[in-house]
Motif scaffolding. Sequence first.
Motif, PDB file in Angstrom:
ATOM      1  N   LEU A 270      47.357  27.269  50.353  1.00 34.91           N
ATOM      2  CA  LEU A 270      46.781  28.600  50.567  1.00 34.91           C
ATOM      3  C   LEU A 270      45.690  28.879  49.551  1.00 34.91           C
ATOM      4  CD1 LEU A 270      49.785  30.917  51.285  1.00 34.91           C
ATOM      5  CD2 LEU A 270      48.254  29.802  52.871  1.00 34.91           C
ATOM      6  N   MET A 271      44.754  29.706  49.947  1.00 32.38           N
ATOM      7  CA  MET A 271      43.645  29.984  49.055  1.00 32.38           C
ATOM      8  C   MET A 271      43.141  31.399  49.268  1.00 32.38           C
ATOM      9  SD  MET A 271      40.098  27.917  49.004  1.00 32.38           S
ATOM     10  CE  MET A 271      41.050  26.436  48.764  1.00 32.38           C
ATOM     11  N   THR A 272      43.037  32.161  48.206  1.00 35.53           N
ATOM     12  CA  THR A 272      42.366  33.453  48.296  1.00 35.53           C
ATOM     13  C   THR A 272      40.901  33.227  48.029  1.00 35.53           C
ATOM     14  OG1 THR A 272      44.296  34.548  47.423  1.00 35.53           O
ATOM     15  CG2 THR A 272      42.252  35.772  47.354  1.00 35.53           C
ATOM     16  N   SER A 273      40.022  33.782  48.811  1.00 40.19           N
ATOM     17  CA  SER A 273      38.603  33.535  48.607  1.00 40.19           C
ATOM     18  C   SER A 273      37.831  34.831  48.481  1.00 40.19           C
ATOM     19  CB  SER A 273      38.037  32.720  49.768  1.00 40.19           C
ATOM     20  OG  SER A 273      38.202  33.401  50.973  1.00 40.19           O
ATOM     21  N   PHE A 274      36.961  34.859  47.511  1.00 39.84           N
ATOM     22  CA  PHE A 274      35.997  35.930  47.337  1.00 39.84           C
ATOM     23  C   PHE A 274      34.641  35.252  47.252  1.00 39.84           C
ATOM     24  CE2 PHE A 274      39.913  37.385  45.588  1.00 39.84           C
ATOM     25  CZ  PHE A 274      39.981  38.726  45.892  1.00 39.84           C
ATOM     26  N   LEU A 275      33.608  35.909  47.623  1.00 39.60           N
ATOM     27  CA  LEU A 275      32.272  35.342  47.503  1.00 39.60           C
ATOM     28  C   LEU A 275      31.647  35.892  46.239  1.00 39.60           C
ATOM     29  CD1 LEU A 275      30.735  33.403  49.349  1.00 39.60           C
ATOM     30  CD2 LEU A 275      29.343  35.346  49.972  1.00 39.60           C
ATOM     31  N   ALA A 276      31.120  35.012  45.375  1.00 36.88           N
ATOM     32  CA  ALA A 276      30.645  35.459  44.084  1.00 36.88           C
ATOM     33  C   ALA A 276      29.141  35.251  43.932  1.00 36.88           C
ATOM     34  CB  ALA A 276      31.415  34.738  42.993  1.00 36.88           C
ATOM     35  N   GLY A 277      28.623  35.502  42.705  1.00 41.44           N
ATOM     36  CA  GLY A 277      27.197  35.578  42.456  1.00 41.44           C
ATOM     37  C   GLY A 277      26.429  34.300  42.291  1.00 41.44           C
ATOM     38  N   LYS A 278      25.614  34.127  41.255  1.00 36.20           N
ATOM     39  CA  LYS A 278      24.645  33.042  41.252  1.00 36.20           C
ATOM     40  C   LYS A 278      24.833  32.055  40.119  1.00 36.20           C
ATOM     41  CE  LYS A 278      19.694  32.145  41.391  1.00 36.20           C
ATOM     42  NZ  LYS A 278      18.336  32.737  41.423  1.00 36.20           N
ATOM     43  N   LEU A 279      24.651  32.465  38.880  1.00 34.81           N
ATOM     44  CA  LEU A 279      24.643  31.512  37.781  1.00 34.81           C
ATOM     45  C   LEU A 279      26.027  30.940  37.525  1.00 34.81           C
ATOM     46  CD1 LEU A 279      22.277  33.427  35.344  1.00 34.81           C
ATOM     47  CD2 LEU A 279      21.705  31.568  36.895  1.00 34.81           C
ATOM     48  N   HIS A 280      26.033  29.717  37.040  1.00 35.86           N
ATOM     49  CA  HIS A 280      27.282  29.007  36.733  1.00 35.86           C
ATOM     50  C   HIS A 280      28.173  28.871  37.964  1.00 35.86           C
ATOM     51  CE1 HIS A 280      27.359  28.688  32.201  1.00 35.86           C
ATOM     52  NE2 HIS A 280      26.208  29.269  32.470  1.00 35.86           N
ATOM     53  N   PHE A 281      27.557  28.760  39.098  1.00 35.15           N
ATOM     54  CA  PHE A 281      28.295  28.695  40.365  1.00 35.15           C
ATOM     55  C   PHE A 281      29.276  27.529  40.388  1.00 35.15           C
ATOM     56  CE2 PHE A 281      27.971  26.794  44.743  1.00 35.15           C
ATOM     57  CZ  PHE A 281      28.913  27.617  45.321  1.00 35.15           C
ATOM     58  N   LEU A 282      28.781  26.333  40.118  1.00 35.94           N
ATOM     59  CA  LEU A 282      29.642  25.150  40.215  1.00 35.94           C
ATOM     60  C   LEU A 282      30.747  25.173  39.170  1.00 35.94           C
ATOM     61  CD1 LEU A 282      27.013  22.366  40.989  1.00 35.94           C
ATOM     62  CD2 LEU A 282      28.616  23.476  42.556  1.00 35.94           C
ATOM     63  N   LEU A 283      30.426  25.604  37.957  1.00 38.27           N
ATOM     64  CA  LEU A 283      31.449  25.709  36.920  1.00 38.27           C
ATOM     65  C   LEU A 283      32.534  26.679  37.360  1.00 38.27           C
ATOM     66  CD1 LEU A 283      32.744  25.594  34.116  1.00 38.27           C
ATOM     67  CD2 LEU A 283      31.037  27.240  33.339  1.00 38.27           C
ATOM     68  N   TYR A 284      32.110  27.811  37.862  1.00 38.05           N
ATOM     69  CA  TYR A 284      33.064  28.835  38.276  1.00 38.05           C
ATOM     70  C   TYR A 284      33.974  28.317  39.381  1.00 38.05           C
ATOM     71  CZ  TYR A 284      34.658  33.583  39.222  1.00 38.05           C
ATOM     72  OH  TYR A 284      35.420  34.704  39.362  1.00 38.05           O
ATOM     73  N   LEU A 285      33.370  27.658  40.368  1.00 38.03           N
ATOM     74  CA  LEU A 285      34.162  27.128  41.469  1.00 38.03           C
ATOM     75  C   LEU A 285      35.182  26.118  40.979  1.00 38.03           C
ATOM     76  CD1 LEU A 285      31.755  26.610  44.480  1.00 38.03           C
ATOM     77  CD2 LEU A 285      33.676  28.167  44.313  1.00 38.03           C
ATOM     78  N   ALA A 359      33.296  31.537  32.158  1.00 37.52           N
ATOM     79  CA  ALA A 359      31.931  31.707  31.643  1.00 37.52           C
ATOM     80  C   ALA A 359      31.042  32.531  32.567  1.00 37.52           C
ATOM     81  CB  ALA A 359      31.287  30.341  31.366  1.00 37.52           C
ATOM     82  N   VAL A 360      31.635  33.414  33.328  1.00 34.52           N
ATOM     83  CA  VAL A 360      30.860  34.300  34.190  1.00 34.52           C
ATOM     84  C   VAL A 360      31.422  35.709  34.075  1.00 34.52           C
ATOM     85  CG1 VAL A 360      30.279  32.486  35.836  1.00 34.52           C
ATOM     86  CG2 VAL A 360      32.313  33.903  36.220  1.00 34.52           C
ATOM     87  N   LYS A 361      30.632  36.641  34.575  1.00 27.53           N
ATOM     88  CA  LYS A 361      31.057  38.035  34.600  1.00 27.53           C
ATOM     89  C   LYS A 361      30.836  38.569  35.995  1.00 27.53           C
ATOM     90  CE  LYS A 361      30.270  42.525  32.379  1.00 27.53           C
ATOM     91  NZ  LYS A 361      29.479  43.238  31.348  1.00 27.53           N
ATOM     92  N   LEU A 362      31.828  39.278  36.509  1.00 29.84           N
ATOM     93  CA  LEU A 362      31.677  39.881  37.821  1.00 29.84           C
ATOM     94  C   LEU A 362      30.684  41.034  37.754  1.00 29.84           C
ATOM     95  CD1 LEU A 362      35.351  39.980  39.133  1.00 29.84           C
ATOM     96  CD2 LEU A 362      33.566  38.365  39.746  1.00 29.84           C
ATOM     97  N   VAL A 363      29.778  41.062  38.710  1.00 35.14           N
ATOM     98  CA  VAL A 363      28.786  42.126  38.791  1.00 35.14           C
ATOM     99  C   VAL A 363      29.290  43.173  39.767  1.00 35.14           C
ATOM    100  CG1 VAL A 363      26.409  42.706  39.371  1.00 35.14           C
ATOM    101  CG2 VAL A 363      26.948  40.492  38.323  1.00 35.14           C
ATOM    102  N   SER A 364      29.186  44.443  39.370  1.00 32.89           N
ATOM    103  CA  SER A 364      29.692  45.533  40.216  1.00 32.89           C
ATOM    104  C   SER A 364      31.133  45.244  40.619  1.00 32.89           C
ATOM    105  CB  SER A 364      28.815  45.704  41.461  1.00 32.89           C
ATOM    106  OG  SER A 364      27.490  45.976  41.094  1.00 32.89           O
ATOM    107  N   GLU A 365      31.917  44.904  39.632  1.00 32.04           N
ATOM    108  CA  GLU A 365      33.297  44.506  39.905  1.00 32.04           C
ATOM    109  C   GLU A 365      34.066  45.641  40.568  1.00 32.04           C
ATOM    110  OE1 GLU A 365      37.270  42.807  37.594  1.00 32.04           O
ATOM    111  OE2 GLU A 365      35.410  43.176  36.499  1.00 32.04           O
ATOM    112  N   ARG A 366      34.752  45.299  41.610  1.00 33.67           N
ATOM    113  CA  ARG A 366      35.605  46.269  42.304  1.00 33.67           C
ATOM    114  C   ARG A 366      36.990  46.215  41.678  1.00 33.67           C
ATOM    115  NH1 ARG A 366      39.263  46.750  46.360  1.00 33.67           N
ATOM    116  NH2 ARG A 366      39.010  48.502  47.791  1.00 33.67           N
ATOM    117  N   ASP A 367      37.440  47.314  41.171  1.00 32.84           N
ATOM    118  CA  ASP A 367      38.756  47.381  40.549  1.00 32.84           C
ATOM    119  C   ASP A 367      39.816  46.953  41.559  1.00 32.84           C
ATOM    120  OD1 ASP A 367      41.150  48.030  39.321  1.00 32.84           O
ATOM    121  OD2 ASP A 367      40.404  49.928  38.517  1.00 32.84           O
TER     122      ASP A 367
END
Length: 509
Positions: A270-285, A359-367
């Motif tokens: 199982l996997m929860t998926s969210f779509l995220a931003g731009k920089l450090h994409f591969l590291l984050y994944l 090494a990333v920060k969520l932008v406009s993070e939804r609580d």
Amino acid sequence: MFGVSLQIFLIITPLSALGVQCHGYYSNEYIRSDFPPDFIFGSGTSAYQVEGAANEDGRTPSIWDTFAHSGYYHGDDGDVACDQYHKYKEDVQLMADIGLDAYRFSISWSRLLPNGRGLMNPKGVEYYNNLINELLRYGIQPHVTLVNYDHPQALEDEYGGWVSRKMVYGFKLLEDFIVYADVCFREFGDRVQYWTTVNEPNVYSSGSYDTGITPPQRCSPPFGGVNCRQGNSSTEPYLVAHHILLAHASAVKLYRKNYQERTSLRRGELMTSFLAGKLHFLLYLQIVCRVLDPLVFGDYPKIMRKIAGSRIPSFTKLESEMVKGSFDFIGIIHYAVYKIKDNSATLMTEPRDYYADQAVKLVSERDIFSTDELPITPWGLEGVLDYLKQVYGNPPVFVYENGQLMQRNSALEDTPRLEYIQAYMGGVLNALRNGSNTKGYFTWSFLDVLELFNGYEIAYGLVYVDMDGPDLKRYPKISARWYSQFLKGQKIDLEQIIEFEENISALPS
């Protein structure tokens, strides 16, 4: 199918690099026959969120009971919940009326084995046998999860649950989790084809052992704040995920050896998926896919080991061989889209937790505690499905959770939920047309249940439960009516759905 669960974040900007075709608004210009004939449509719940009867017929507390009774839900708990323990026949009849192909639910470990091990509880075995048989009587596939944030409190008190290798390698002949899994396979495996071991191990390991916002609330300052009771946020998220992987692979090995011929078992992830931003994409994944990579490739990503170092446990050669390939499908749990930006300065800090390692920060993070409706971005799910196709070899996939939250009230008019589900099903269809190996789609949730982060304040259900009434009466919402019409092969537009409102009886005041 057999599995554990995890969370991945994708990136918005380079979707074209992933081969995703964004189609704008996803309308309902499709019918069921546009999907493959064997495509499965269902809905789901989990044990503590829906069963109730928490103190009946021999069941003992799980860590979720303890969590709920700590006051975290502002007085909400699952002692009664939707009372599916007593009303399962009524609920299965509703599923059949809607036309569901499948129902995803979890088993309460402490209902089946009240001490976590030892003697089975015959009443627990009887309940799950009755539920499974009732589902099959109506031609509804049971999709069963073994653990959903709810291992027995007895094992947590004894040795700390998943932080200990005793959960995986006990001093008995078999470790506790495998004994439990063996009971489930032996008692129900002749009728259950789709199994999941531990729901959302990446979300569970981070939320429960880093920030402490989910049971058993283990964490350490400054990462977990006031929620911290005990634990280590720098090491335990990795340790727990590692133990879950080993337990999962051991369960698969056990099934293949002792039960494979009894039914056509499928093993899944199982996997929860969210779509995220731009920089450090591969590291984050690679960090958030830490549970998936070992199942596909036999080890954690190299960049992850470089960043977290000795805080990440290592697999022996035999363990790596056992974990690799221990699944038959990937499951997706997807709700929303997020963006990320570079925050690599966190890699220079000590101590670091799992989130700092990203090494990333969520932008406009939804609580996560927000009660606002989720935005409709089905291209996010389509992107996840395409990513799995391109990076992980296009394995079979089930979308196991997808749904829209709304304020919990007696209103059965839930067109925002209908529009959300309608759009995301369109996204799945687009992914299928682009070559995704997706096999099914499940809404969350079938009933309005006790939600992990908000208790009874919000609801995702297709069916409203009158919690104030003595009989906990069920009322299908407009979204259920639309889903039913779709599943029965009819094409129906929003204007027709709105007309249903006039025929809905008012709930008792």
